[in-house]
Design an enzyme around this catalytic site. Structure first.
Site, PDB file in Angstrom:
ATOM      1  N   HIS A 156     -11.627  19.787   0.561  1.00 22.61           N
ATOM      2  CA  HIS A 156     -10.748  20.177   1.668  1.00 22.61           C
ATOM      3  C   HIS A 156     -11.248  19.592   2.992  1.00 22.61           C
ATOM      4  CE1 HIS A 156      -9.243  23.060  -1.292  1.00 22.61           C
ATOM      5  NE2 HIS A 156     -10.509  23.395  -1.489  1.00 22.61           N
ATOM      6  N   SER A 287     -12.682  -3.676  19.758  1.00 18.83           N
ATOM      7  CA  SER A 287     -11.586  -3.251  20.638  1.00 18.83           C
ATOM      8  C   SER A 287     -11.583  -4.150  21.862  1.00 18.83           C
ATOM      9  CB  SER A 287     -11.776  -1.793  21.064  1.00 18.83           C
ATOM     10  OG  SER A 287     -10.904  -1.457  22.121  1.00 18.83           O
ATOM     11  N   ARG A 348      13.685 -11.604  -6.927  1.00 22.55           N
ATOM     12  CA  ARG A 348      13.126 -12.799  -6.289  1.00 22.55           C
ATOM     13  C   ARG A 348      12.177 -12.412  -5.160  1.00 22.55           C
ATOM     14  NH1 ARG A 348      17.365 -17.648  -6.452  1.00 22.55           N
ATOM     15  NH2 ARG A 348      18.692 -16.945  -8.161  1.00 22.55           N
TER      16      ARG A 348
END
Length: 498
Positions: A156, A287, A348
């Site tokens: 959990h 970043s 396709r």
């Protein structure tokens, strides 16, 4: 017009391998059609059909690979005829004029389109399987290296009983092993459509061979041999082979996508906790704004390759590769009677996409597994933050062994645990449960034994043994990877495209 002026799928320009892109490229696909027409003519002649000359076969063999000029001839013809197969029959006849009147004899369009798809999917699985085996090998090596390092287990997404770093990786390995098994199974049981005629009754071939069914069987036996399908043809086909085949294959390949999401999501969570990271190069930027960032770019890319937003207004999110079996299921179920064209355009797109996505994912996983990084001290610090709670049951048992009541010991631990939790959650302090136990007179009979109960290895059970048994020498993983040994030995880490 420049290549930069028109749309190219990122699977082509950014993610998939050159060999997989070539496999599903127009030149290879239509060259496969030409091989199928050659094999048909050869097989028909070998079982006694007259009128197929040596010159015709030789010209066909000399023009199996399409040139740019061949494509242009086919393009012009398709604009007139509105039929791609017949356009390529025409283009092949122009290149091999001695065979022009013999091409496609007794066949329907699906003879080339369907048999070619089976060949391409077979060859695509042959490309995927050794790459998947390599990923399993690398992750297994990591599992063995880290099998003894205790780490927090999570249920959990809450701290649970300890496992080891390697034991968690071995779970990932086992899931990938299931994908290897499933794709292998589809590869091994794949069959050919062969020459079946317009509705699968072989009526056109019965006409060619004067109602001699044995010759048709022999022709298909030869076709399977030439195309490399030892299992023979499917017993029953209509105008197409059953699209259930595509569904089965897509389920096996898409299972790899589900596994990749699971593994990479786990790695992303562990990266957030600063206990594990994927490879991060010295010059890599995490970043553009936050220079300190080390984002799990590879794992995110793998998950991103799989993401497809469906019914966005309702907030339902699917996964690209994982969701493709829905398309194949719809294609199969929506095909009417002996065949309708509902399956043409979508296949396709879906068949190449299925394998290009899987190929891209394996390239990413190869990179991730080639340089997984763990931080043992950080892992140990997290373990020691939680281990006082985990040791509480052992402390209760020690008290019982010293003559205390189990219920009373449990109540004493419960009260102290809640006090320690308050320090952690509300005061931002350190878990001081052990200090509280050592300061509580009730536990004096075992004070001298408490520290010995805090060794993390006491809480990992048989985790190291399980990893060794599963991933180590003589175990199931090594046995399963044996056929891929030479490929694994020569495989490096594929350079990711930016």
């Amino acid at each position: 017009m420049s290549a930069y002026d028109t749309y190219k799928t990122p699977l082509d320009s950014r993610y998939s391998s050159d060999e997989m892109k070539r496999l599903f490229g127009a030149r290879n696909r239509h060259s496969t059609w030409r091989k199928l027409w050659l094999w048909l003519a050869e097989a028909e002649r070998e079982v006694g059909l007259e009128g197929i000359s040596d010159e015709a076969l030789q010209q066909m063999r000399e023009h199996l690979v399409l040139t740019d000029e061949d494509f242009e001839v086919a393009r012009v013809e398709e604009a007139i005829r509105k039929h791609d197969v017949m356009a390529h029959v025409h283009a092949f006849g122009v290149a091999a004029p001695a065979a022009a009147g013999l091409l496609h004899l007794g066949a329907t369009s699906c003879y080339v389109t369907d048999n070619a798809e089976l060949i391409l999917m077979r060859d695509a699985m042959d490309l995927l399987l050794p790459k998947l085996a390599t990923c399993i090998h690398k992750l297994s090596a990591f599992a063995l290296e880290t099998k003894d390092i205790p780490t927090l287990g999570f249920t959990h997404f809450q701290p649970a009983q300890l496992i080891t770093v390697g034991r968690r990786a071995a779970q990932w390995v086992q899931d990938l092993m299931m994908d290897l098994r499933n794709i292998e199974q589809q590869r091994q049981q794949l069959r050919f459509r062969g020459g079946m005629g317009t509705t699968g009754t072989q009526a056109s071939f019965m006409e060619l061979f004067h109602n001699d069914g044995a010759k048709i069987d022999k022709m298909n036996e030869l076709l399977c041999k030439k195309a490399g399908f030892p299992n023979g043809t499917y017993d029953i086909s209509v105008q197409t082979y059953s699209r259930k085949v595509d569904l089965d294959i897509s389920n096996a390949v898409a299972g790899l996508g589900a596994t990749a999401i699971h593994i990479c999501s786990d790695i992303r969570h562990l990266a957030s906790m600063k206990t594990m990271e994927e490879p991060f190069s010295k010059t890599q930027i995490g970043s553009s704004a936050m220079a300190y960032k080390r984002n799990p770019m590879l794992s995110e890319r793998i998950c991103s390759l799989l993401i497809e937003v469906m019914l966005a207004n309702y907030g339902i999110v699917g996964r690209k590769l994982r969701s493709l079996p829905v398309n194949f299921a719809d294609t199969y179920s929506d095909n009417w009677l002996e065949r309708s064209l509902d399956d043409s355009a979508i296949r396709r797109i879906d068949i190449p996409e299925l394998f290009l996505l899987a190929d891209s994912i394996l390239i990413g996983l190869n990179n991730v597994f080639s340089g997984l990084v763990i931080y043992p001290k950080r892992i140990h610090a997290q373990v020691m933050d939680e281990i006082p709670f985990m040791a509480s049951e052992n402390i209760i048992m020690k008290m019982v062994a010293a003559g205390a009541s189990r219920q009373e010991a449990h109540e004493q631990i419960r009260v102290l645990s809640h006090q320690a939790s308050d320090v952690v959650k509300n005061q931002g302090g350190k878990n001081d449960l052990i200090e509280r136990i050592k300061a509580t007179e009730y536990f004096k009979p075992i004070w001298n034994e408490i520290d010995s109960l805090l060794d993390p290895k006491l809480f990992t059970g048989r985790a190291p043994e399980m990893v060794q048994k599963y991933c180590g020498e003589g175990g199931p993983v090594q046995e399963k990877l044996a056929p891929y040994k030479e490929y694994i030995k020569s495989a490096g880490t594929v350079e990711l495209k930016v």
